[in-house]
Design a protein around this motif. Sequence first.
Motif, PDB file in Angstrom:
ATOM      1  N   LEU A 183      -6.283   6.655   4.828  1.00 14.58           N
ATOM      2  CA  LEU A 183      -7.132   5.703   5.540  1.00 14.58           C
ATOM      3  C   LEU A 183      -6.936   4.265   5.073  1.00 14.58           C
ATOM      4  CD1 LEU A 183      -9.384   5.474   7.689  1.00 14.58           C
ATOM      5  CD2 LEU A 183     -11.043   5.729   5.828  1.00 14.58           C
ATOM      6  N   GLU A 184      -6.710   4.059   3.768  1.00 15.66           N
ATOM      7  CA  GLU A 184      -6.628   2.696   3.245  1.00 15.66           C
ATOM      8  C   GLU A 184      -5.192   2.261   2.945  1.00 15.66           C
ATOM      9  OE1 GLU A 184      -8.704   0.267  -0.353  1.00 15.66           O
ATOM     10  OE2 GLU A 184     -10.055   1.603   0.760  1.00 15.66           O
ATOM     11  N   LEU A 185      -4.206   2.953   3.499  1.00 21.17           N
ATOM     12  CA  LEU A 185      -2.818   2.534   3.298  1.00 21.17           C
ATOM     13  C   LEU A 185      -2.586   1.140   3.870  1.00 21.17           C
ATOM     14  CD1 LEU A 185       0.184   2.897   2.632  1.00 21.17           C
ATOM     15  CD2 LEU A 185       0.424   4.172   4.793  1.00 21.17           C
ATOM     16  N   GLY A 186      -2.917   0.934   5.125  1.00 17.04           N
ATOM     17  CA  GLY A 186      -2.741  -0.386   5.731  1.00 17.04           C
ATOM     18  C   GLY A 186      -3.563  -1.462   5.052  1.00 17.04           C
ATOM     19  N   PRO A 187      -4.856  -1.233   4.857  1.00 14.10           N
ATOM     20  CA  PRO A 187      -5.668  -2.240   4.178  1.00 14.10           C
ATOM     21  C   PRO A 187      -5.197  -2.561   2.765  1.00 14.10           C
ATOM     22  CG  PRO A 187      -7.085  -0.760   5.408  1.00 14.10           C
ATOM     23  CD  PRO A 187      -5.700  -0.181   5.483  1.00 14.10           C
ATOM     24  N   LEU A 188      -4.663  -1.579   2.027  1.00 10.98           N
ATOM     25  CA  LEU A 188      -4.133  -1.861   0.691  1.00 10.98           C
ATOM     26  C   LEU A 188      -2.972  -2.842   0.775  1.00 10.98           C
ATOM     27  CD1 LEU A 188      -3.548  -1.500  -2.330  1.00 10.98           C
ATOM     28  CD2 LEU A 188      -2.300   0.607  -1.740  1.00 10.98           C
ATOM     29  N   ILE A 189      -2.019  -2.570   1.639  1.00  9.59           N
ATOM     30  CA  ILE A 189      -0.850  -3.442   1.743  1.00  9.59           C
ATOM     31  C   ILE A 189      -1.252  -4.825   2.249  1.00  9.59           C
ATOM     32  CG2 ILE A 189       1.389  -3.758   2.855  1.00  9.59           C
ATOM     33  CD1 ILE A 189       1.590  -0.683   3.000  1.00  9.59           C
ATOM     34  N   HIS A 190      -2.140  -4.862   3.241  1.00 11.43           N
ATOM     35  CA  HIS A 190      -2.577  -6.138   3.794  1.00 11.43           C
ATOM     36  C   HIS A 190      -3.316  -6.961   2.741  1.00 11.43           C
ATOM     37  CE1 HIS A 190      -4.979  -9.004   6.135  1.00 11.43           C
ATOM     38  NE2 HIS A 190      -4.077  -8.871   7.093  1.00 11.43           N
TER      39      HIS A 190
END
Length: 295
Positions: free
Chosen positions: A71-78
């Motif tokens: 779930l937080e893969l995108g938010p982590l990178i961003h």
Amino acid sequence: MPDRLVLLGSKGGPALRPGGPWPSSSLLQIGGRSIVVDCGLGVTRGLVDAGISLKSLDLIFITHLHSDHVLELGPLIHTAWTAGLATPVGVFGPPGTGHYWRRFCQAMEFDIEIRIVDEGRPDIRDLVSISEFGEGQVVAQGGLTVSALRVEHPPVTDCFALRFEHGAKSVVFSGDTAFYPPLADFARGADILVHEAMLEEGIERLVARTGNGARLREHLLASHSFAEEAGSIASDAGVKRLVLNHLIPADDSLIGEADWTAAVRKTWNGDLTIARDGLVVGLSSAKAAAGEETA
């Protein structure tokens, strides 16, 4: 940078409850690399609390696409990008990981485009490479090798255990899995086996709290391992330390560390760690620092 495992999020399942732990994510620092394994909700905060500079984000591995792992893969990178990330990030995951990333970037297109123009940032889409894998060797670079084994987590077919090796050190993550005997060969002789675990006496209370009754119970019993089964895999594999993680249930006030220990001791007599958020497990023979356990 000492070799270590940090258990950032220790609970199984996506739900959050007051005072409870966060879903699945781990940090493995080995051979000079900082590797994130799974990106459940809270991974970004967990990495910062572990002393990691987000702008140094390097390698990310996803075991499967259930939300408590991705779930937080995108938010982590961003978030790392807004913190100054300007170097490549390699993301390795099962089929469908690339689709997730592309859709995330589309959803965040307004913010990405305006920050590139207004703040002079590099294009985040050019920094991230997605590699989708199946069974076998996934990575071999700079002395680090990573291999994958498909495990049993129905109805998800693309769910993988991961083995990380550098020099003489090795760490294996079971991923989400029902009892799967071939995992013992895959984990043979590892310094640490991080294996998911479920406690039978907590299942009925968890089902009652969450809802969906018989369907949820059926999924849990078909797709996850009891603590005793994790101990059996560790014993058959001859690992040096077993870490019980992705605990189900992890937020039951009637269940404590002693209950997990009593269950797994039926099949495992070796070094044991019961996960909790932020716990550090060392990967050396040196004496552990405060709050650490050493394999």
